[in-house]
Design a protein around this motif. Structure first.
Motif, PDB file in Angstrom:
ATOM      1  N   MET A   1     -43.358  -0.482 -53.524  1.00 60.31           N
ATOM      2  CA  MET A   1     -41.981  -0.464 -53.945  1.00 60.31           C
ATOM      3  C   MET A   1     -41.630   0.975 -54.287  1.00 60.31           C
ATOM      4  O   MET A   1     -42.269   1.590 -55.116  1.00 60.31           O
ATOM      5  N   LYS A   2     -40.628   1.484 -53.626  1.00 53.13           N
ATOM      6  CA  LYS A   2     -40.114   2.811 -53.923  1.00 53.13           C
ATOM      7  C   LYS A   2     -38.762   2.631 -54.578  1.00 53.13           C
ATOM      8  O   LYS A   2     -37.896   1.959 -54.054  1.00 53.13           O
ATOM      9  N   MET A   3     -38.614   3.221 -55.762  1.00 57.99           N
ATOM     10  CA  MET A   3     -37.360   3.063 -56.496  1.00 57.99           C
ATOM     11  C   MET A   3     -36.554   4.344 -56.381  1.00 57.99           C
ATOM     12  O   MET A   3     -36.728   5.278 -57.154  1.00 57.99           O
ATOM     13  N   ASP A   4     -35.685   4.388 -55.365  1.00 56.86           N
ATOM     14  CA  ASP A   4     -34.762   5.509 -55.227  1.00 56.86           C
ATOM     15  C   ASP A   4     -33.786   5.492 -56.398  1.00 56.86           C
ATOM     16  O   ASP A   4     -33.620   4.477 -57.078  1.00 56.86           O
ATOM     17  N   ALA A   5     -33.116   6.602 -56.596  1.00 63.11           N
ATOM     18  CA  ALA A   5     -32.169   6.712 -57.705  1.00 63.11           C
ATOM     19  C   ALA A   5     -31.030   5.699 -57.556  1.00 63.11           C
ATOM     20  O   ALA A   5     -30.465   5.540 -56.480  1.00 63.11           O
ATOM     21  N   PHE A   6     -30.757   4.992 -58.647  1.00 67.62           N
ATOM     22  CA  PHE A   6     -29.556   4.168 -58.748  1.00 67.62           C
ATOM     23  C   PHE A   6     -29.147   4.167 -60.209  1.00 67.62           C
ATOM     24  O   PHE A   6     -29.949   4.424 -61.100  1.00 67.62           O
ATOM     25  N   ALA A   7     -27.885   3.892 -60.452  1.00 67.76           N
ATOM     26  CA  ALA A   7     -27.306   4.023 -61.787  1.00 67.76           C
ATOM     27  C   ALA A   7     -27.878   2.999 -62.761  1.00 67.76           C
ATOM     28  O   ALA A   7     -28.249   1.886 -62.377  1.00 67.76           O
TER      29      ALA A   7
ATOM     30  N   ASN B   1     -30.495   1.370 -52.211  1.00 68.32           N
ATOM     31  CA  ASN B   1     -30.031   1.281 -50.833  1.00 68.32           C
ATOM     32  C   ASN B   1     -31.150   0.855 -49.898  1.00 68.32           C
ATOM     33  O   ASN B   1     -32.307   1.208 -50.104  1.00 68.32           O
ATOM     34  N   TYR B   2     -30.766   0.107 -48.866  1.00 68.44           N
ATOM     35  CA  TYR B   2     -31.699  -0.283 -47.815  1.00 68.44           C
ATOM     36  C   TYR B   2     -32.215   0.978 -47.129  1.00 68.44           C
ATOM     37  O   TYR B   2     -31.442   1.902 -46.951  1.00 68.44           O
ATOM     38  N   PRO B   3     -33.467   1.127 -46.776  1.00 73.46           N
ATOM     39  CA  PRO B   3     -34.530   0.126 -46.770  1.00 73.46           C
ATOM     40  C   PRO B   3     -35.362   0.091 -48.048  1.00 73.46           C
ATOM     41  O   PRO B   3     -36.319  -0.664 -48.131  1.00 73.46           O
ATOM     42  N   ASN B   4     -35.023   0.891 -49.040  1.00 72.99           N
ATOM     43  CA  ASN B   4     -35.805   0.921 -50.280  1.00 72.99           C
ATOM     44  C   ASN B   4     -35.149   0.124 -51.393  1.00 72.99           C
ATOM     45  O   ASN B   4     -35.292   0.442 -52.570  1.00 72.99           O
TER      46      ASN B   4
END
Length: 113
Positions: free
Chosen positions: A1-7, A37-40
């Motif tokens: 699981m990669k957690m890209d930046a989100f608010a 966002n997809y794909p992460n």
């Protein structure tokens, strides 16, 4: 699981619509949110299993799963079985070990995948 930046956000799970998922036996009820966002994209779920629920498939998806209430039995494809009760968790990676869920008495779970 990669957690890209989100608010930063707050979820009131009582406000999230519940979807029904028929098991081999019993029902699973999911309240689901997606973050990023997809794909992460990260899927976060509050899941309730009715008494006697058995998944209708062997899952290959990785999860971090926390048992909030009840009891969950997880069988791995090699035959090993693990029982989680309230306050216990498991974690497994994508395509690491196929697993199938069963709950004799019902369970409430919090799952991130």
């Amino acid at each position: 699981m990669k957690m890209d930046a989100f608010a930063f956000g707050i979820t009131n799970w009582a406000e999230i619509d519940r979807t029904e998922h028929q098991g081999e036996t019993g029902m699973a009820y999911w309240r689901t949110r997606y973050f990023g966002n997809y794909p992460n994209q990260i899927r976060v779920r509050w899941v309730e299993y009715t008494p006697g629920y058995r998944a209708d498939h062997w899952c290959h998806k990785g999860h971090v799963l926390f048992c909030m209430e009840g009891e969950l039995e997880t069988t791995l494809d090699d035959g090993r079985k693990f029982v989680l009760t309230s306050g216990m968790s498991y974690q497994v990676g994508d395509n690491a070990e196929a697993h199938q869920s069963y709950s004799r008495s019902g369970a409430k779970l919090f799952i991130v995948d």
